[in-house]
Design a protein around this motif. Structure first.
Motif, PDB file in Angstrom:
ATOM      1  N   LEU A 206      41.072  44.228  42.116  1.00 40.28           N
ATOM      2  CA  LEU A 206      41.797  43.243  41.304  1.00 40.28           C
ATOM      3  C   LEU A 206      42.699  43.936  40.291  1.00 40.28           C
ATOM      4  CD1 LEU A 206      39.081  40.512  40.639  1.00 40.28           C
ATOM      5  CD2 LEU A 206      40.934  40.489  42.314  1.00 40.28           C
ATOM      6  N   LEU A 209      45.746  45.243  42.094  1.00 38.54           N
ATOM      7  CA  LEU A 209      46.688  44.171  42.406  1.00 38.54           C
ATOM      8  C   LEU A 209      47.454  43.736  41.158  1.00 38.54           C
ATOM      9  CD1 LEU A 209      44.535  41.996  44.829  1.00 38.54           C
ATOM     10  CD2 LEU A 209      46.538  43.364  45.427  1.00 38.54           C
ATOM     11  N   GLY A 334      42.526  37.497  43.906  1.00 40.40           N
ATOM     12  CA  GLY A 334      43.583  38.452  44.211  1.00 40.40           C
ATOM     13  C   GLY A 334      44.964  37.878  43.949  1.00 40.40           C
TER      14      GLY A 334
END
Length: 545
Positions: A206, A209, A334
């Motif tokens: 995470l 991202l 995400g």
């Protein structure tokens, strides 16, 4: 992929790659700095007037708290950085001036030349730091992707001495920050969607991202051309993604998704407001825009194609989740992480707010078309729309040029240094396909096709060596991806010598043009026509009198 264990005596490459990673990175950065300091650093301040003088001028403008005047890229991210850099150097006594108001009078020719030489050399020093940081970060992220220190190290050397980095490190350009941000964003996304075997996509994914989204946002506010590579990220995530072990704690996963989603919403609302302001200012752009599409209502301008881009990203996230069986909670988290990072990156526009930056970022297609039409006026100015026969003809010509260059025979000019890297990637992909490793072959060819596509698109503006900062990393990643799946090439002496010879050839060729440039200094008078337009608050330079 972990290299195949070998009982043979370790090669010199093996022994070098086994050194502490921080030492290898420091050595790479030092080699880059030494190369630039020896060749190109002390050239006259006017050698790369476009963009050196304009970017230095804006560092001084920001130092005085004055508004931005240059919006071609729009360059905003770089202006923030050069302002801080100049202030820092001035504070520690390494730069005589850091504000426009502190410049010597134009009548003092010697002082003017000395000050501008110091400003441009300070900017070149910043470029050394940025290129080194880019190369080291790229190499380190790639190491985690290919899981082979030797391959990552060779790729880092190729990037450090590819045509893109050698051009960027010797001058001041907005491409450097923009390309660095978006390429590192790509690598972070690839790391996030490829968890180690038997691992879950946890908090680290995470974070990667979110950082990837942040870097894409910062790339856009620096130079909008980054959007082309950014649009390839969803496809890359699908192709390179790897199924993770399921997370049994469903309730915890949804809790994380809700927290990240709330943070993303908090950042996205004001960021969306900035984009809305940019869309609303379409008619007030400093350069008159041409609509995307000639049908009634402005075609796709005003939010149409921007919505398509947003939908493209969303569909990519959904397809990735389906293909790789990502749990719903993890997919939501995400997507929220990407949105959070992207929104925070766009919120940087508010640090030194100027409507023109928001207009350029929000209407990126029209903004880029302005400068393409300047170069190809006869083909584009009469079509009344971004989409038209002239644009298509130029794009097809760019594709033909890009492909012809790869043959050398059909287009012997402007051959990229990394062409042997591309040939290796193509040959390796063919071998992988024949061995049955078809996904790896497709992955390598995808990266290469994206690089070629970017080069074809950039040809609409006139492809420059510095633009290779966007394309070289992709070609090198493609070759590294292939090599990591054929570790035997580095185990055997003969192919290893050929590979090391190719890397050495790239390094040597990297210095050819900079050396030629020191022998063929341009006539700075050719810049005197545009300098008063882009730098109205400084006196005429000595070479313009």
């Amino acid at each position: 992929m972990t290299p195949v264990p070998s009982t043979a005596r370790p090669s010199r490459l093996d022994r070098v790659a086994a050194a502490p990673w921080w030492l290898l990175c420091a050595g790479l950065a030092a080699a880059m700095a030494l190369s630039i300091l020896l060749v190109g650093f002390r050239l006259p301040y006017w050698v790369h007037s476009d963009q050196d003088l304009v970017l230095a001028y804006h560092g001084l403008l920001f130092g005085d708290g004055l508004p931005q005047e240059y919006f071609d890229h729009p360059g905003y991210g770089y202006f923030l950085v050069i302002d801080v850099w100049y202030r820092l150097l001035h504070t520690v006594g390494l730069l005589p001036v850091a504000t426009l108001s502190a410049l010597p009078p134009g009548s003092d020719v010697a002082a003017t030349q000395a000050v501008w030489q110091s400003l441009i050399q300070a900017g070149r020093a910043l470029s050394i730091l940025l290129t080194a940081a880019f190369a080291v970060s790229y190499t380190s992220l790639l190491r985690g992707l290919v899981e082979d220190r030797r391959v990552a190290l060779l790729a880092g050397i190729l990037l450090a001495f590819g045509v893109g980095m050698t051009a960027q490190g010797r001058q001041m350009r907005t491409d450097l920050l923009s390309a660095g941000f978006v390429v590192l964003g790509l690598l972070l996304v690839l790391r996030a969607v490829r968890p180690a075997d038997g691992r879950q996509c946890g908090a680290a994914s995470l974070l990667q991202l979110a950082l990837g989204g942040l870097l894409v946002g910062l790339a856009m506010v620096t130079k909008v051309q980054a959007v082309f590579l950014a649009m390839g990220l969803p496809v890359a995530a699908i192709l390179f993604g790897r199924r993770a072990e399921p997370d049994g704690a469903s309730g915890k996963a949804w809790g994380v998704a809700m927290l990240v989603g709330l943070a993303a919403a908090a950042a996205a609302v004001p960021a969306f407001g900035l984009i809305q302001a940019g869309l609303a200012g379409w008619g007030r752009a400093v350069y008159p825009y041409t609509p995307v599409g000639s049908w009634p209502g402005g075609g796709l301008s005003g939010g149409g194609y921007q919505s398509i881009v947003a939908g493209w990203v969303l569909v990519g996230i959904l397809v990735h989740a389906v293909v790789h069986r990502v749990p719903v909670a993890r997919a939501v988290a995400g997507a929220a992480a990407v949105l959070l990072g992207l929104a925070v990156g766009l919120l940087a526009l508010d640090i030194r707010w100027n409507e023109q930056n928001a207009i350029a970022v929000a209407n990126f297609v029209e903004h880029m078309f302005v400068f393409s039409s300047w170069r190809h006026g006869a083909a584009l100015n009469g079509q009344g729309s971004v989409v038209g026969e002239g644009t298509l003809a130029l794009l097809l010509a760019g594709i033909g040029r890009t492909l012809a260059i790869r043959t050398i025979v059909l287009h012997p000019d402007n051959i990229p240094q990394t062409i042997i890297v591309e040939w290796f990637a193509i040959a390796g992909a063919v071998v992988l396909w024949r061995r049955g490793q078809r996904l790896a072959a497709v992955q390598a060819l995808f990266l290469l096709l994206v690089a070629w596509g970017l080069e074809a698109l950039f040809s609409l503006r006139g492809f420059q060596r510095a633009y290779a900062a966007y394309t070289d990393p992709l070609a090198i990643l493609s070759a590294a991806w292939v090599l990591a799946r054929m570790p035997g090439l580095l185990e055997r002496a003969k192919p290893r010598r050929w590979i090391l010879g190719g890397v050495a050839l790239v390094v040597v060729a990297a210095h050819a043009w900079p050396i030629i440039e020191t022998r063929r200094l341009p006539n700075p008078v050719t810049h005197c026509e545009w300098i008063p337009i882009y730098m109205p608050k400084v006196a005429a330079f000595p070479f313009c009198r």
